[in-house]
Design an enzyme around this catalytic site. Sequence first.
Site, PDB file in Angstrom:
ATOM      1  N   LYS A  13       2.396  -0.231   0.512  1.00  0.00           N
ATOM      2  CA  LYS A  13       1.843  -0.508  -0.812  1.00  0.00           C
ATOM      3  C   LYS A  13       2.474  -1.782  -1.369  1.00  0.00           C
ATOM      4  O   LYS A  13       3.687  -1.862  -1.537  1.00  0.00           O
ATOM      5  CB  LYS A  13       2.093   0.648  -1.776  1.00  0.00           C
ATOM      6  CG  LYS A  13       1.496   0.381  -3.145  1.00  0.00           C
ATOM      7  CD  LYS A  13       1.701   1.535  -4.095  1.00  0.00           C
ATOM      8  CE  LYS A  13       1.046   1.187  -5.409  1.00  0.00           C
ATOM      9  NZ  LYS A  13       1.829   1.557  -6.544  1.00  0.00           N
ATOM     10  N   HIS A  17       1.345  -8.685   0.891  1.00  0.00           N
ATOM     11  CA  HIS A  17       1.041  -9.912   0.137  1.00  0.00           C
ATOM     12  C   HIS A  17       2.274 -10.806  -0.036  1.00  0.00           C
ATOM     13  O   HIS A  17       2.138 -11.966  -0.411  1.00  0.00           O
ATOM     14  CB  HIS A  17       0.388  -9.593  -1.206  1.00  0.00           C
ATOM     15  CG  HIS A  17       1.283  -8.942  -2.208  1.00  0.00           C
ATOM     16  ND1 HIS A  17       0.858  -8.679  -3.474  1.00  0.00           N
ATOM     17  CD2 HIS A  17       2.552  -8.493  -2.152  1.00  0.00           C
ATOM     18  CE1 HIS A  17       1.838  -8.102  -4.162  1.00  0.00           C
ATOM     19  NE2 HIS A  17       2.863  -7.981  -3.369  1.00  0.00           N
TER      20      HIS A  17
END
Length: 106
Positions: A13, A17
């Site tokens: 989670k 990125h």
Amino acid sequence: MDFNLKADAVLLKSVLHDWSDEDCIKILKCCKEAIIPSKDAGGKIIIIDVVVGSSSEAICQGTQHLVDLNISVLTPGKERDEEEWFKMFTKYKISPVLGFRSIIKE
């Protein structure tokens, strides 16, 4: 240290990125190795992260772009669109269900 951990599924989670494409591929390979049952036997990698352009809501798209700008300034990573996620693994399903984030299942 060698962590020989095994799992049925791996959940990432808001992790990928922060990393470059090359590092993300290394992370995903390690995750794949940690899954005991093969993908065909039910093993899963589940990613909760931004998929730029996945939401039909304008406010979510604006938030996705602002988060992308923030990430690109602070880390070597970036927010990815569906085409960029496709470069890391070819079989997946994207479900834009968490506001500006999506669930990506391999």
